[in-house]
Design an enzyme around this catalytic site. Structure first.
Site, PDB file in Angstrom:
ATOM      1  N   GLU A 176       0.832  -1.216   0.000  1.00 17.74           N
ATOM      2  CA  GLU A 176       0.000   0.000   0.000  1.00 17.74           C
ATOM      3  C   GLU A 176       0.863   1.261   0.000  1.00 17.74           C
ATOM      4  O   GLU A 176       1.075   1.882   1.039  1.00 17.74           O
ATOM      5  CB  GLU A 176      -0.940   0.028   1.205  1.00 17.74           C
ATOM      6  N   LYS A 213      -2.753  -2.039  -2.858  1.00 18.84           N
ATOM      7  CA  LYS A 213      -3.797  -1.157  -2.340  1.00 18.84           C
ATOM      8  C   LYS A 213      -3.367   0.264  -2.645  1.00 18.84           C
ATOM      9  O   LYS A 213      -2.358   0.740  -2.126  1.00 18.84           O
ATOM     10  CB  LYS A 213      -4.003  -1.361  -0.839  1.00 18.84           C
TER      11      LYS A 213
END
Length: 299
Positions: A176, A213
């Site tokens: 992420e 993400k």
């Protein structure tokens, strides 16, 4: 669900991943948003007990199941906790929801336009413990604040380096590198980010995959090459400060991206609600996020 079942569910399932992983620094804010005032708890243990009550209420609600929620990201204490008399990862899997674990320890100070992850001591042991508890994957966050080629390259390299360590431990890493939606140069920087991720993907051994993400891109479908890449199991989107309606509207413009929302999922939930009111509000949020994840529109 065994590992193969969970891999198929995450790769092919219709739905989204719930982010229930608020950690120490963000927990008081999350509790306030939920309607729990600061004077209702005293000290870290009571704070975490309150947030565990909230998360347990969510994951045991009738509307929270694998029909629309394919995964859930947990804080370490939540992973270690119980809900409805069962270990949380066990309960989630019984409900058709694949469990993930947040493993990062927060952010370094900004340098070169980015905030790298702090070191993660004991990561191998944490991964092994999570795997023993039936967890499928992990998640770790760093932040990009400006279109710095040097900074973005460094942040992506770090994400992949730690991701390979997690793969070696037998779990699926969600990488992420969040791009701040407040950054004025986001469209430019997200092209740099996409291309740096593609470079790192080429270095992964054949047969290995990661998840990503990412912030919902300023230019729709900027990340389509990542969505379609054979070494990416799934690309999920964070809400990044958008309201639920805003996040859903933007996500629906991006083919193949599904949600992994936190605030946008929880924003209408309150501790003071009756169980029926709580589940109705949760069901409404789940339906909206599910639709944005599965029914796409032309930008």
């Amino acid at each position: 669900m065994n590992d193969q079942d969970m891999t198929i569910k995450i790769a092919e399932g219709d739905g989204f991943i719930a982010a229930l992983d608020q950690s120490g620094g963000s927990t008081p804010k999350a509790l306030r948003a939920y309607g729990v005032a600061d004077d209702e708890w005293n000290g870290e243990e009571e704070m975490f007990a309150k947030i565990h009550e909230m998360r347990s209420r969510i994951i045991t609600a009738p509307s929270f199941n694998g029909d629309r929620v394919i995964g859930a990201i947990l804080f370490e204490r939540t992973m270690d906790g119980m809900a409805d008399g069962k270990p949380v990862p066990t309960l989630l899997k019984e409900r058709g929801v694949v469990p993930f674990l947040k493993v990062d320890k927060g952010l370094e100070d900004e340098a070169d336009g980015v905030q790298m992850m702090k070191p993660i001591p004991g990561l191998d042991a944490l991964v092994a413990r999570a795997k023993d508890l039936g967890v499928f994957g992990t998640k770790m966050r760093s932040v990009i604040n400006s279109a710095s080629p040097k900074g973005i390259a460094a942040i992506v390299e770090q994400q992949f380096e730690v991701g390979k360590q997690i793969l070696a431990g037998g779990l699926m890493p969600i990488l992420e590198p969040e791009y701040s939606i407040k950054a004025e140069d986001r469209a430019e920087g997200e092209v740099i980010l996409r291309d740096e991720i593609l470079k790192q993907l080429e270095g992964l051994p054949d047969g290995q995959q990661v998840m990503l993400k990412l912030s919902i891109p300023a230019v729709p479908n900027n990340y389509k090459a990542l969505v379609d890449h054979p070494k990416v199991l799934r690309v999920v989107a964070l809400s990044g400060g958008y309201t639920r309606d805003e996040a859903c509207d933007e996500l629906a413009k991006n083919d193949g991206m599904i949600a992994s929302f936190s605030r946008a999922l929880l924003e209408e939930l309150r501790a003071q609600m009756s169980d029926d009111e709580f589940d109705a509000a949760l069901a409404e949020a789940i339906a909206a996020i599910y639709t944005a994840s599965t029914q796409k529109v032309t930008a």
